[in-house]
Design a protein around this motif. Structure first.
Motif, PDB file in Angstrom:
ATOM      1  N   THR B 160       4.982   4.685  -5.571  1.00  0.00           N
ATOM      2  CA  THR B 160       4.426   4.112  -6.804  1.00  0.00           C
ATOM      3  C   THR B 160       2.900   4.118  -6.874  1.00  0.00           C
ATOM      4  O   THR B 160       2.308   3.221  -7.449  1.00  0.00           O
ATOM      5  CB  THR B 160       4.988   2.680  -7.084  1.00  0.00           C
ATOM      6  N   GLU B 161       2.276   5.142  -6.295  1.00  0.00           N
ATOM      7  CA  GLU B 161       0.821   5.298  -6.446  1.00  0.00           C
ATOM      8  C   GLU B 161       0.575   6.131  -7.714  1.00  0.00           C
ATOM      9  O   GLU B 161       0.139   7.278  -7.660  1.00  0.00           O
ATOM     10  CB  GLU B 161       0.221   5.957  -5.205  1.00  0.00           C
ATOM     11  N   PHE B 162       0.836   5.497  -8.857  1.00  0.00           N
ATOM     12  CA  PHE B 162       0.803   6.223 -10.132  1.00  0.00           C
ATOM     13  C   PHE B 162      -0.577   6.800 -10.453  1.00  0.00           C
ATOM     14  O   PHE B 162      -0.703   7.858 -11.047  1.00  0.00           O
ATOM     15  CB  PHE B 162       1.232   5.303 -11.277  1.00  0.00           C
ATOM     16  N   HIS B 164      -2.757   8.071  -8.650  1.00  0.00           N
ATOM     17  CA  HIS B 164      -3.147   9.271  -7.911  1.00  0.00           C
ATOM     18  C   HIS B 164      -2.203  10.435  -8.220  1.00  0.00           C
ATOM     19  O   HIS B 164      -1.649  11.076  -7.328  1.00  0.00           O
ATOM     20  CB  HIS B 164      -3.270   8.945  -6.420  1.00  0.00           C
ATOM     21  N   MET B 165      -2.032  10.648  -9.508  1.00  0.00           N
ATOM     22  CA  MET B 165      -1.282  11.791 -10.045  1.00  0.00           C
ATOM     23  C   MET B 165      -2.311  12.642 -10.780  1.00  0.00           C
ATOM     24  O   MET B 165      -2.952  12.174 -11.728  1.00  0.00           O
ATOM     25  CB  MET B 165      -0.228  11.268 -11.018  1.00  0.00           C
TER      26      MET B 165
END
Lengths: 326, 326
Positions: B160-162, B164-165
């Motif tokens: 869930t490291e949104f 870093h997309m």
């Protein structure tokens, strides 16, 4: 002893396979889809192919426990309906009901990317893991997510459209209407498109030579990697670019899902370590908090049988009777 | 009657809240974190703040059922450890054990984005849904995924490291080392940065005037939207750009997860319908297979209390004693 049937309902071909109780593919046959026909005709031919593979194995319908159908598009796996499909005339088609007009056995219908994820989970590279991500790279990029041993669907079965993730704002136009979608850069089609472009630009190159001599004029996802190995600098650069694009999108998904294992499936998996080694090097740089954990990255083990094996296993998978397939 | 304590261990401030058995926040207090100190000192002050809010409510430790701590970074919520944190000196810190040196009660530790997702799921905008996605937009972009009523962690709690997309290949540099990460375009910090840039470029603009007069010189995520409403064309264009970047990243995540509901939380949620209406219009274009389904999009209902309320509810959430918090 009972068997199960797996179908790959593809845009080009329909493939039918017979699985024995150990999940071994003992028979396979293929017919062209001729996709522009009415769905009833396609399903009729599909069922004819099922009868043929059964007969070729000296089996009858009573020997069959399940039939599973893997299709492209958004698939309601509860009711056995293909809801929406951008590549064939299968929109809101009750595939289960149609197939059961021919065979009185349980029929399961699932998205083809999910079939591959299930096959790898049950019998392949994701065996023994709880959470796995399978990325199927072919014409587009699809795949499936297995969480705690279940397939992840999302609202109305609409999730896991990995290829339609923009990695390049305002980039290459995509069939979905957006710009810069991952599959425009990292699908097998994108790689083959780039290969053709380079051959046209450099007709005297090593790449052009390999393409015309070694592949029977059939350019595949392997062609440009072969040329790179043979010393074609332009091909080498294009391969590096391809792996970079692949890594960029995959790192995005891993940063969101952080699965235990990532399986790379579809035609691109033929690239094997030529893809995996440089890819993993890049992912080690790109994944957030890489000091702590990165998933394991593996090539699919099912080759081009992933969809039919996964489809044939759907009944057992959904019934959770995995130790008792037949 | 028993109560629970929720802590927001933030980079700037530590906030402590007391929740009654109905999940109502009845007391809240704040101290500065002074983040560059040793973690023992920070935790000592945090526990002092817990004693203070208890005393202010005439409560004692025996009246407390749970303490929950919401922290930035990768958090092992099973063992109560902050594993890794890029903004504070909390790396491999056993927060549960440290807090239990002061209070002999069950202590739960969770990533702050997950706390917000849990608060919205239990008491806010995601109440009654099975699968929800909460996007917390502040300095960066984080959040949490609830699947079938459980928080999704990923391998070693690293999912869930949104933020870093990558949405813009080779775009703006990010703190994580990549280029073009979503949070460089769609975080509250990115919006405030753009606001400051425009004020500097156009010191006589409506925006510059609003910034100097109406906000006590405190530029927030609201400032540029106010200027756009007041007729500043440059501000209007910047707001449209911001919403476009926001939609691009959010459509990516929805195409992968397709949750039932998407909750937008964090400071940016103050924008309310100025953000939601144009955002949903864009998402209706960008989401794959939008003819069939798109999730519901809502602003968070917890305001700036999401982390402390979610943290205070951790014990009940993990024990699944939601109907019997106290």
């Amino acid at each position: 002893m009972k068997y199960s049937i797996g179908i790959e309902l593809g845009v080009k071909n329909i493939v039918a396979g017979v699985l024995d109780k150990n999940g071994k593919l003992i028979r396979r046959d293929t017919i062209p889809t001729n996709k522009d026909r009415a769905f009833e005709e396609i399903i009729k031919d599909m069922c004819g192919l099922i009868s043929k593979v059964l007969s070729d194995e000296d089996l009858e319908v009573k020997n069959i426990k399940y039939i599973g159908v893997g299709c492209p598009g958004i698939t309601d796996n509860l009711n056995g309906i293909v809801l929406k499909n951008y590549t064939m005339n299968f929109n809101n088609v009750k595939v289960r009901a149609e197939v059961q007009k021919y065979f009185n056995v349980p029929v399961y219908v699932e998205n083809d990317g999910n079939c591959v994820a299930i096959a790898e989970y049950l019998l392949g590279a994701a065996y023994g893991t709880g959470n796995s991500l399978t990325i199927k790279v072919g014409v587009g990029i699809g795949g499936g997510i297995i969480l705690d041993g279940c397939i992840y669907n999302g609202l109305n079965f609409g999730g896991t459209e990995f290829g339609h993730m923009v990695i390049d704002f305002d980039g290459r136009p995509c069939t979905c209407g957006r710009k810069g979608c991952w599959e425009q850069y990292a699908s097998a089609s994108a790689l083959i498109g780039r290969t053709k472009q380079l051959i046209e630009e450099y007709p005297d190159s090593i790449l052009a030579n390999i393409a015309s001599n070694c592949c029977n004029n059939q350019i595949t996802e392997l062609t440009i990697f072969e040329a790179a190995k043979a010393g074609d600098d332009k091909a080498k650069k294009a391969c590096q670019e391809y792996v970079l694009y692949f890594a960029e999108g995959l790192a995005n998904i891993v940063n969101i899902l952080m699965p235990e294992v990532v399986i790379i499936a579809g035609p691109i998996s033929k690239l094997g370590n030529s893809l995996v080694y440089p890819l993993v090097d890049l992912l080690r740089e790109k994944i957030y908090c890489k000091e702590l954990h990165i998933p394991e990255f593996k090539m699919a083990e099912m080759g081009n049988a992933g969809i039919i094996v996964g489809a044939a296993m759907l009944g057992a998978f959904k019934d959770e009777k995995l130790t008792d397939l037949i």
